[in-house]
Write a protein that holds these residues in place. Sequence first.
Motif, PDB file in Angstrom:
ATOM      1  N   HIS A 135       0.819  -1.211   0.000  1.00 60.55           N
ATOM      2  CA  HIS A 135       0.000   0.000   0.000  1.00 60.55           C
ATOM      3  C   HIS A 135       0.858   1.268   0.000  1.00 60.55           C
ATOM      4  O   HIS A 135       0.603   2.202  -0.749  1.00 60.55           O
ATOM      5  CB  HIS A 135      -0.947  -0.005   1.203  1.00 60.55           C
ATOM      6  N   VAL A 136       1.895   1.286   0.852  1.00 56.96           N
ATOM      7  CA  VAL A 136       2.724   2.481   0.998  1.00 56.96           C
ATOM      8  C   VAL A 136       4.181   2.075   1.149  1.00 56.96           C
ATOM      9  O   VAL A 136       4.496   1.078   1.824  1.00 56.96           O
ATOM     10  CB  VAL A 136       2.291   3.320   2.223  1.00 56.96           C
ATOM     11  N   VAL A 137       5.073   2.848   0.534  1.00 54.68           N
ATOM     12  CA  VAL A 137       6.520   2.699   0.739  1.00 54.68           C
ATOM     13  C   VAL A 137       7.019   3.965   1.424  1.00 54.68           C
ATOM     14  O   VAL A 137       6.681   5.085   1.011  1.00 54.68           O
ATOM     15  CB  VAL A 137       7.264   2.493  -0.600  1.00 54.68           C
ATOM     16  N   VAL A 138       7.823   3.787   2.472  1.00 55.78           N
ATOM     17  CA  VAL A 138       8.358   4.911   3.246  1.00 55.78           C
ATOM     18  C   VAL A 138       9.850   5.032   2.959  1.00 55.78           C
ATOM     19  O   VAL A 138      10.630   4.125   3.268  1.00 55.78           O
ATOM     20  CB  VAL A 138       8.124   4.698   4.751  1.00 55.78           C
ATOM     21  N   ASP A 139      10.257   6.143   2.367  1.00 54.98           N
ATOM     22  CA  ASP A 139      11.665   6.356   2.031  1.00 54.98           C
ATOM     23  C   ASP A 139      12.455   6.767   3.279  1.00 54.98           C
ATOM     24  O   ASP A 139      11.877   7.081   4.331  1.00 54.98           O
ATOM     25  CB  ASP A 139      11.787   7.422   0.949  1.00 54.98           C
ATOM     26  N   LYS A 140      13.759   6.837   3.160  1.00 53.70           N
ATOM     27  CA  LYS A 140      14.617   7.137   4.315  1.00 53.70           C
ATOM     28  C   LYS A 140      14.447   8.561   4.827  1.00 53.70           C
ATOM     29  O   LYS A 140      14.768   8.838   5.988  1.00 53.70           O
ATOM     30  CB  LYS A 140      16.073   6.846   3.963  1.00 53.70           C
ATOM     31  N   ASP A 141      13.962   9.457   3.985  1.00 56.76           N
ATOM     32  CA  ASP A 141      13.715  10.827   4.444  1.00 56.76           C
ATOM     33  C   ASP A 141      12.316  10.987   5.034  1.00 56.76           C
ATOM     34  O   ASP A 141      11.899  12.087   5.384  1.00 56.76           O
ATOM     35  CB  ASP A 141      13.925  11.825   3.310  1.00 56.76           C
ATOM     36  N   GLY A 142      11.580   9.876   5.143  1.00 59.97           N
ATOM     37  CA  GLY A 142      10.245   9.912   5.711  1.00 59.97           C
ATOM     38  C   GLY A 142       9.141  10.182   4.708  1.00 59.97           C
ATOM     39  O   GLY A 142       7.961  10.196   5.079  1.00 59.97           O
ATOM     40  N   SER A 143       9.489  10.389   3.447  1.00 56.69           N
ATOM     41  CA  SER A 143       8.463  10.647   2.441  1.00 56.69           C
ATOM     42  C   SER A 143       7.708   9.361   2.109  1.00 56.69           C
ATOM     43  O   SER A 143       8.242   8.259   2.185  1.00 56.69           O
ATOM     44  CB  SER A 143       9.086  11.240   1.176  1.00 56.69           C
ATOM     45  N   LEU A 144       6.439   9.532   1.729  1.00 60.60           N
ATOM     46  CA  LEU A 144       5.538   8.408   1.489  1.00 60.60           C
ATOM     47  C   LEU A 144       5.178   8.313   0.015  1.00 60.60           C
ATOM     48  O   LEU A 144       4.943   9.327  -0.642  1.00 60.60           O
ATOM     49  CB  LEU A 144       4.250   8.568   2.307  1.00 60.60           C
ATOM     50  N   THR A 145       5.112   7.088  -0.483  1.00 62.42           N
ATOM     51  CA  THR A 145       4.600   6.832  -1.829  1.00 62.42           C
ATOM     52  C   THR A 145       3.523   5.768  -1.717  1.00 62.42           C
ATOM     53  O   THR A 145       3.784   4.658  -1.250  1.00 62.42           O
ATOM     54  CB  THR A 145       5.704   6.350  -2.777  1.00 62.42           C
ATOM     55  N   GLN A 146       2.305   6.112  -2.135  1.00 58.68           N
ATOM     56  CA  GLN A 146       1.204   5.151  -2.072  1.00 58.68           C
ATOM     57  C   GLN A 146       1.055   4.455  -3.411  1.00 58.68           C
ATOM     58  O   GLN A 146       1.033   5.096  -4.471  1.00 58.68           O
ATOM     59  CB  GLN A 146      -0.106   5.835  -1.689  1.00 58.68           C
ATOM     60  N   LEU A 147       0.939   3.123  -3.362  1.00 57.69           N
ATOM     61  CA  LEU A 147       0.816   2.316  -4.574  1.00 57.69           C
ATOM     62  C   LEU A 147      -0.566   1.715  -4.749  1.00 57.69           C
ATOM     63  O   LEU A 147      -1.021   1.520  -5.883  1.00 57.69           O
ATOM     64  CB  LEU A 147       1.849   1.181  -4.550  1.00 57.69           C
ATOM     65  N   VAL A 148      -1.224   1.382  -3.650  1.00 60.79           N
ATOM     66  CA  VAL A 148      -2.525   0.711  -3.689  1.00 60.79           C
ATOM     67  C   VAL A 148      -3.472   1.446  -2.743  1.00 60.79           C
ATOM     68  O   VAL A 148      -3.083   1.758  -1.613  1.00 60.79           O
ATOM     69  CB  VAL A 148      -2.394  -0.773  -3.263  1.00 60.79           C
ATOM     70  N   PRO A 149      -4.698   1.733  -3.157  1.00 58.81           N
ATOM     71  CA  PRO A 149      -5.665   2.368  -2.250  1.00 58.81           C
ATOM     72  C   PRO A 149      -5.905   1.489  -1.014  1.00 58.81           C
ATOM     73  O   PRO A 149      -5.836   0.261  -1.095  1.00 58.81           O
ATOM     74  CB  PRO A 149      -6.936   2.483  -3.102  1.00 58.81           C
ATOM     75  N   PHE A 150      -6.223   2.099   0.097  1.00 58.48           N
ATOM     76  CA  PHE A 150      -6.352   1.367   1.355  1.00 58.48           C
ATOM     77  C   PHE A 150      -7.580   0.467   1.406  1.00 58.48           C
ATOM     78  O   PHE A 150      -7.697  -0.350   2.324  1.00 58.48           O
ATOM     79  CB  PHE A 150      -6.370   2.346   2.526  1.00 58.48           C
ATOM     80  N   ASP A 151      -8.501   0.596   0.453  1.00 58.93           N
ATOM     81  CA  ASP A 151      -9.657  -0.303   0.433  1.00 58.93           C
ATOM     82  C   ASP A 151      -9.441  -1.490  -0.497  1.00 58.93           C
ATOM     83  O   ASP A 151     -10.365  -2.294  -0.698  1.00 58.93           O
ATOM     84  CB  ASP A 151     -10.932   0.454   0.031  1.00 58.93           C
ATOM     85  N   HIS A 152      -8.232  -1.618  -1.078  1.00 55.90           N
ATOM     86  CA  HIS A 152      -7.907  -2.731  -1.963  1.00 55.90           C
ATOM     87  C   HIS A 152      -6.846  -3.635  -1.327  1.00 55.90           C
ATOM     88  O   HIS A 152      -5.988  -3.170  -0.582  1.00 55.90           O
ATOM     89  CB  HIS A 152      -7.401  -2.223  -3.318  1.00 55.90           C
TER      90      HIS A 152
END
Length: 275
Positions: free
Chosen positions: A60-77
């Motif tokens: 659903h989410v990848v958290v990078d080392k600087d704390g930034s977030l990348t969402q890949l899949v909606p939380f209802d899937h």
Amino acid sequence: MKISRHKLGRDHAAHETITKTSGRFTQGLPDTIVIHYTAGSTLESALSTFKDPDVRASAHVVVDKDGSLTQLVPFDHIAWHAGQSAFRDRTGLNRFSIGIELVNAGRLEKNGSAWSSWFGRNYPQEQVVQAVHRNEKEPTYWERFTPEQIDAVFNLCSLLKKAYNIKHILGHEEISPGRKIDPGPAFPLDKLRDRLLHADRSDQDEQRIRKPARGMVRASALNIRTGPSAKTMTIAHPLSKNTELDILDQQDGWLQVKVQITGWVSGRFVEKLPG
């Protein structure tokens, strides 16, 4: 940070669309969060892996080392992050959980004055933690998670708990022991879980056990383990009947005790002594 239509706001997260899901969660789900590490060095390598159509994995989410977030899949899937897994009476945790991945190499090997990852990158001492994994007995080396990552995961899990009535926060190592070792001992999983899920109970327990209580083993033999679960490893010969011990903490029916070593035992087989 907000969630709208099962996605993080674009002012707090980047978004990459991937279609590797198993459809929507059933009603009342998700109720669990599973924490992972990517076993890689960069956000770009993680995203490349998840976007590869030949790799049957997503999160659903990848958290990078600087704390930034990348969402890949909606939380209802349903994403494909847990694989073969079990927790209590459930199997196949993908159907119940949100998967959060942190960019981190994981376990390292000592290599002269540096420590090496499985993909050949060296890490200096200040980026290394030596610790015992909850499913193992001997200390090994791990890449340190950044404070920014840890803060981001705490904040994200807090937000998800409010939005989806999250009841469980687990490590991949806990739902797939023997097969997976992430996020490993460098990530403060127990602290995260206690702060977000057990704050009231932890306060009550602290009042009850402000100083070590005394107890005595009432079973003929009692295993002592690395954590508060029958799935964790034993760390010594079983304690014999009538062994006296100090009770340091309690969690989910388990007691952290101290004899000559410190570990966890089932509270059903310990009688607390007065005084």
